[in-house]
Design a protein around this motif. Structure first.
Motif, PDB file in Angstrom:
ATOM      1  N   ALA A  29       0.839  -1.189   0.000  1.00  7.70           N
ATOM      2  CA  ALA A  29       0.000   0.000   0.000  1.00  7.70           C
ATOM      3  C   ALA A  29       0.875   1.240   0.000  1.00  7.70           C
ATOM      4  CB  ALA A  29      -0.927   0.001   1.209  1.00  7.70           C
ATOM      5  N   GLN A  30       0.373   2.329  -0.616  1.00 11.25           N
ATOM      6  CA  GLN A  30       1.185   3.532  -0.725  1.00 11.25           C
ATOM      7  C   GLN A  30       1.378   4.236   0.604  1.00 11.25           C
ATOM      8  OE1 GLN A  30      -1.344   4.054  -4.190  1.00 11.25           O
ATOM      9  NE2 GLN A  30       0.179   5.492  -4.873  1.00 11.25           N
ATOM     10  N   SER A  89      -9.610   0.293 -10.637  1.00 13.85           N
ATOM     11  CA  SER A  89      -9.133   1.018  -9.464  1.00 13.85           C
ATOM     12  C   SER A  89      -9.040   0.102  -8.260  1.00 13.85           C
ATOM     13  CB  SER A  89     -10.071   2.178  -9.137  1.00 13.85           C
ATOM     14  OG  SER A  89     -10.039   3.162 -10.143  1.00 13.85           O
ATOM     15  N   ARG A  91      -8.328   0.616  -3.838  1.00  7.13           N
ATOM     16  CA  ARG A  91      -8.813   1.513  -2.792  1.00  7.13           C
ATOM     17  C   ARG A  91      -7.619   2.067  -2.027  1.00  7.13           C
ATOM     18  NH1 ARG A  91     -12.141  -2.932  -1.464  1.00  7.13           N
ATOM     19  NH2 ARG A  91     -10.876  -3.212   0.421  1.00  7.13           N
ATOM     20  N   ALA A  92      -7.809   3.159  -1.328  1.00  6.57           N
ATOM     21  CA  ALA A  92      -6.759   3.687  -0.477  1.00  6.57           C
ATOM     22  C   ALA A  92      -6.354   2.622   0.525  1.00  6.57           C
ATOM     23  CB  ALA A  92      -7.247   4.939   0.250  1.00  6.57           C
ATOM     24  N   PRO A  95      -4.238  -0.924  -2.985  1.00  9.14           N
ATOM     25  CA  PRO A  95      -4.153  -0.660  -4.423  1.00  9.14           C
ATOM     26  C   PRO A  95      -4.158  -1.948  -5.236  1.00  9.14           C
ATOM     27  CG  PRO A  95      -1.986  -0.487  -3.436  1.00  9.14           C
ATOM     28  CD  PRO A  95      -2.948  -0.677  -2.305  1.00  9.14           C
ATOM     29  N   SER A 290      -7.685   4.771 -10.237  1.00 15.63           N
ATOM     30  CA  SER A 290      -7.113   5.356  -9.023  1.00 15.63           C
ATOM     31  C   SER A 290      -6.584   4.230  -8.150  1.00 15.63           C
ATOM     32  CB  SER A 290      -8.166   6.166  -8.251  1.00 15.63           C
ATOM     33  OG  SER A 290      -8.545   7.339  -8.951  1.00 15.63           O
ATOM     34  N   HIS A 291      -5.665   4.582  -7.250  1.00 13.14           N
ATOM     35  CA  HIS A 291      -5.098   3.625  -6.294  1.00 13.14           C
ATOM     36  C   HIS A 291      -4.580   2.378  -7.020  1.00 13.14           C
ATOM     37  CE1 HIS A 291      -6.559   6.197  -3.151  1.00 13.14           C
ATOM     38  NE2 HIS A 291      -7.799   6.117  -3.611  1.00 13.14           N
ATOM     39  N   THR A 293      -0.784   0.731  -8.407  1.00 15.02           N
ATOM     40  CA  THR A 293       0.673   0.771  -8.388  1.00 15.02           C
ATOM     41  C   THR A 293       1.202   0.052  -9.621  1.00 15.02           C
ATOM     42  OG1 THR A 293       0.826   0.880  -5.987  1.00 15.02           O
ATOM     43  CG2 THR A 293       2.746   0.038  -7.148  1.00 15.02           C
ATOM     44  N   GLY A 312      -3.954   8.640  -6.041  1.00 16.39           N
ATOM     45  CA  GLY A 312      -3.309   7.504  -5.401  1.00 16.39           C
ATOM     46  C   GLY A 312      -2.612   6.553  -6.346  1.00 16.39           C
ATOM     47  N   ASN A 363      -0.799  11.778  -7.180  1.00 18.32           N
ATOM     48  CA  ASN A 363      -0.163  10.669  -7.893  1.00 18.32           C
ATOM     49  C   ASN A 363       1.347  10.877  -7.916  1.00 18.32           C
ATOM     50  OD1 ASN A 363      -2.771   9.516  -8.749  1.00 18.32           O
ATOM     51  ND2 ASN A 363      -2.888  11.373 -10.005  1.00 18.32           N
TER      52      ASN A 363
END
Length: 899
Positions: A29-30, A89, A91-92, A95, A290-291, A293, A312, A363
């Motif tokens: 996760a980021q 996508s 999720r926060a 990812p 979104s989200h 990697t 994200g 991003n």
């Protein structure tokens, strides 16, 4: 084709992918937390009917993205994947991850193989194929290299070194007279123009009629002056996209009506050769994502983009080649412009539809190598995005305002990037496309060089126009070796720019230019900047109707300043170190502009809130470097980011007799010029003083519009007597011409003209480049590819404990072993038995020097210590400086290996 790019070996790419790939069964996760999810595997040997397990992988990345859910991972084995990938996508905190497995390069290829070639007469072959892209966005590749669309005059393989035709002065706005025009029907061809009194942009039109020695065209930006064909200072052009121009192997033409592709075949015919054509503009398409990697992947003949609503997204370890291709420069659409349309907006052509595109909010693009684009390298648009530690190069060759990095929007962070070899700017903000405010951006620690390859009126860092940059900081950047007129150019009434701790050398006439251009220039500031050789005016402010808030202080320069303009309060210019004072730079020839002991800049600065921090001594220093503090550096730490070969006092002689040292003195504004017109056989011979290792040579004619050669060869010699066959042959008429060849080690270099010319040969500077850092240069610890046992800062490591190290890849020693290792370090309380070992090729490799570490008086007290090398070192090696002896040994600022 021999590319102008640095090539990373397959092993190096695999190693990078292995280091960055997600672990099987997890996705990172980021936010730094790990979200457990399912892992699917993809391999070129797999099947999309299989489960996607490690033993039964899928065949396509697209099938994997059909299956993944937030938190899931696609681990992709090495290979080429010809598909468009559009992941869903995540999720926060969870990812969707697309990652290289780590067993070799993973490439998303936007091209498809073209077959069915048949003889078409006239020395051509042809095949029927329906290419899906617009005619002016087609691209063809022959045996893995870019094939040139049929053009006249012929040009070499390097698009940043184009060959130009020169029209007669009798030409007019939409008409070209040139007795050298080729025979045949050129109607419908694209005419590419770089013409006018001061052509700050290029433009294209369409040929409407041809006759003997003349043609008419429609289009272009026929605003006279400064942009037009006619009786002008510049009358350069070339033609592309006509069947009649096909005359050398590899050239192609696509007939959109017949849907037929024509090609001049390689010598010997098509057998054994592979042709591919571009099919996908966006091979990694995250416009709706979104989200997500993306880690360790490559793209070829296509590009990556996020969308305006993306958030994200993390892209790291991307390797992108041939990302954008086009042959025309249309006016931007009205809906792309923030102000009413006008013909001057031709400069912004293609900015928004080319390059790797990071749009949206929050991003990140990092640790990536992006090269070869007709347009933008990276487009940054939206808010709060980050572009860091990237190598961006060989972009913008069509000559509009498409830069290495285009920045639109607010709250962005653009740091530690190396941007090299661009048609125009390295970093740019486009006023026409500025639709949202430009505020609170941080642009710092970037290395910008070899810009302005196809223009003159511009700069590596360029701002235009009417921008309010409140809250924006442009600091700790280096601009150098560029062919424009300025280093940092705040153009046409832009305001509230804070520049500080920047460095500029070899940038042409000015270091920094605040150009009011008959408008305001409000609140622009330049503090603690350093200007070296090759700059005739350090800072200039002119043309402003109101310059209120201008403030220039604590700068150090080898040139004067020119500040003029009314204001309330009036512009403040004070406390700068200017000629005739000697700033005592460490090595101005090689851009090492930090002060030596005894410099009058030490402790001589005034205090500027938010700018003069980290003060040593009795007060802040003038200039960009604080004496006694670690020496900060700029740019990325990837392969290719550091490659210029150190000039230790080279000498040059002309075959016609006489000294040509101005061509190698490290000052781009000095020029050597022959006393007779160019003739085949004229040569410059360089003596490097010692054997150096290099793989690229640049011949820079500075601002001279006429003195560059029509063609030359490059030869090398170890002894100045035996030369052998040339290592490179160069065509083209650009202002800086590059010869690229396999790595060579030699003391002597000869540049020999292969054609006559109607003006004398002129050279402002010859530079050499390698595939890695020069051992004789200053190897900055924060730019090391490997740091263990201590944190990497912006100017040094933290304190390294025993086993801690800094490592540099592919360091070039040449054929003459250096004598001494010198390290700038800080240490406190290590006691006896502490040392820094210089090891080669591996952290546990052979030791070639051991430098005892003694207390310097504190962990922030820096001293230079030296030791002789225990054995000779030649060739190219990975270099590791390894700490031994205690839990806290020393912090490292930089090291050198010299005699």
């Amino acid at each position: 084709m021999r590319s102008t790019l640095r090539r990373i070996s397959v092993a190096a790419v695999a190693a990078m992918a292995a280091l960055t790939a997600a672990l099987p069964g997890t996705a990172t996760a980021q936010g730094g937390q790990e979200q457990q999810g399912r892992t699917y595997y993809v391999a070129t040997s797999g099947s999309d009917r299989d489960s996607g397990s490690a033993r039964h992988p899928l065949r396509t990345i697209g099938r994997c993205t059909d299956l993944v859910r937030p938190g899931d991972t696609c681990l992709i084995h090495r290979g080429t994947y010809r598909e468009r990938v559009a992941p869903p996508s995540g999720r926060a905190g969870a990812p969707v991850t697309l990652a290289a497995y780590g067993d070799g390069p993973v490439t998303v290829d936007g091209t498809r193989t073209v077959t069915g070639w048949k003889d078409a007469g006239g020395g051509l072959v042809a095949t029927d194929v329906d290419l899906p892209l617009a005619r002016d966005e087609n691209a063809l590749f022959l045996d893995g290299g870019r094939a040139m669309e049929g053009r006249w005059p012929n040009s070499g393989s390097d698009p940043l070194n184009p060959s130009w035709a020169v029209a007669e002065r009798s030409s007019t706005d939409q008409h070209i007279d040139d007795p050298d025009l080729p025979d045949g029907d050129l109607t419908g061809a694209t005419v590419h123009l770089w013409a006018g009194s001061n052509p700050w942009s290029q433009q294209t039109g369409t040929v409407t009629a041809t006759s003997d020695g003349a043609l008419d065209f429609k289009g272009g930006n026929y605003r006279c002056t400064p942009l037009c064909m006619g009786d002008q200072n510049y009358r350069n052009y070339y033609l592309v996209g006509a069947k009649a121009t096909l005359d050398q192997p590899g050239e192609w033409y696509y007939d959109t009506g017949e849907k037929r592709l024509y090609l001049v075949p390689p010598k010997g015919g098509m057998a054994g050769h592979t042709v591919t054509a571009k099919y996908e503009k966006w091979g990694l398409d995250l416009i709706e994502s979104s989200h997500v990697t993306v880690r360790g992947l490559g793209v070829w003949g296509t590009s990556l983009r996020t969308g305006e609503k993306s958030t994200g997204v993390l892209v790291e370890g991307l390797r992108a080649r041939y990302i954008s291709e086009f042959s025309t420069l249309p006016m931007p659409r009205d809906d792309e412009l923030a102000i009413p349309p006008g013909e001057g907006h031709i400069v912004a052509s293609r900015v928004l539809d080319s390059g790797v595109q990071i749009l949206g909010t929050g991003n990140t693009l990092r640790d990536s190598d992006i090269g070869l684009s007709a347009g933008t390298g990276v487009l940054l648009r939206g808010s709060g995005n980050t572009i860091t530690n990237n190598y961006i190069h060989d972009v913008g060759w069509m000559g509009s305002y498409t830069p290495g990095i285009e920045i639109n929007g607010s709250g962005h962070t653009v740091t530690h990037n190396t941007v090299r070899r661009t048609g125009r700017a390295s970093i740019d903000t486009a006023w026409q496309l500025n639709g949202v405010p430009f505020k609170d951006n941080r642009i710092a620690y970037n290395d910008l060089s070899e810009a302005m390859r196809t223009s003159r009126d511009g700069s590596p860092f360029y701002v235009c126009c009417n921008l309010d940059a409140t809250g924006t900081s442009v600091d700790h950047n280096t601009v150098h070796d560029a062919d424009g007129q300025v280093g940092y150019y705040i153009d046409n009434s832009s305001s509230q720019f804070l520049l500080h701790h920047n460095v500029a050398y070899n940038t042409g006439t000015r270091g920094t230019f605040f150009n009011g251009h008959s408008g305001v220039s409000l609140g622009n500031r330049d503090h603690n900047s350093t200007y070296g050789a090759g700059v005739s005016t350090a800072v200039r402010l002119s043309g402003a109707t109101d310059a209120t808030g201008t403030y220039v202080s604590n700068d150090v320069a080898l040139a004067p300043m020119e500040i003029s303009g009314p204001g309330d309060p009036a512009p403040v210019v004070r406390n700068n170190l200017l000629p005739p004072a000697d700033p005592r730079y460490t090595d101005a020839r090689n851009g090492e502009l930090w002060p030596r002991a005894g410099s009058p800049a030490i402790d001589a600065g005034e205090t500027v809130d938010g700018v003069t921090t980290g003060v040593r001594g009795d007060g802040p220093d003038q200039g960009a470097y604080e004496y006694g503090a670690p020496i900060w550096s700029t740019g990325c730490n990837l392969a290719g980011c550091e490659s210029r070969v150190r000039n230790d006092g080279w000498k040059a002689t002309f075959s016609g007799g006489g000294d040509a040292s101005a061509a190698v003195d490290g000052v781009q504004t000095t020029q050597w010029k022959a006393d007779t017109n160019q003739a085949a056989g004229q040569s410059l011979t360089l003596d490097l003083g010692a054997a150096k290792t290099f793989s690229r040579l640049a011949v820079d004619a500075g601002l001279d519009a006429t003195g560059h050669p029509y063609g030359f060869t490059v030869s090398v010699s170890r002894d100045g007597r035996d030369w052998g066959a040339p290592v490179a042959r160069v065509a083209g008429r650009s202002f800086t011409q590059d010869a690229v060849f396999g790595q060579r080690t030699a003391r002597y270099v000869r540049i020999e003209l292969t054609a006559a010319g109607d003006v004398p040969w002129a050279v402002n500077e010859v530079r050499l480049y390698a595939d890695g850092p020069d051992a004789a240069g200053t190897l900055q610890a924060e730019r090391a590819q490997v740091v263990r046992g201590g944190e990497r800062g912006d100017a040094a490591t933290g304190v390294l404990g025993s086993g801690g190290l800094v490592g540099f890849r592919q360091v070039s020693f040449g054929a003459d072993s250096p004598d001494r290792l010198t390290v700038r370090m800080a240490s406190a309380g290590c006691g006896s038995g502490c040392a820094l070992q210089l090891r080669l090729d591996d952290p546990k490799g052979r030791v070639v020097a051991t430098l005892p570490v003694r207390d310097t008086g504190g962990a922030d007290q820096w001293q230079e210590r030296s030791v002789r090398l225990a054995r000779a070192v030649t060739g190219t090696h990975d270099v590791y400086l390894v700490a031994t002896g205690a839990r806290k040994v020393a912090a490292v600022d930089w090291l050198t290996l010299r005699d």
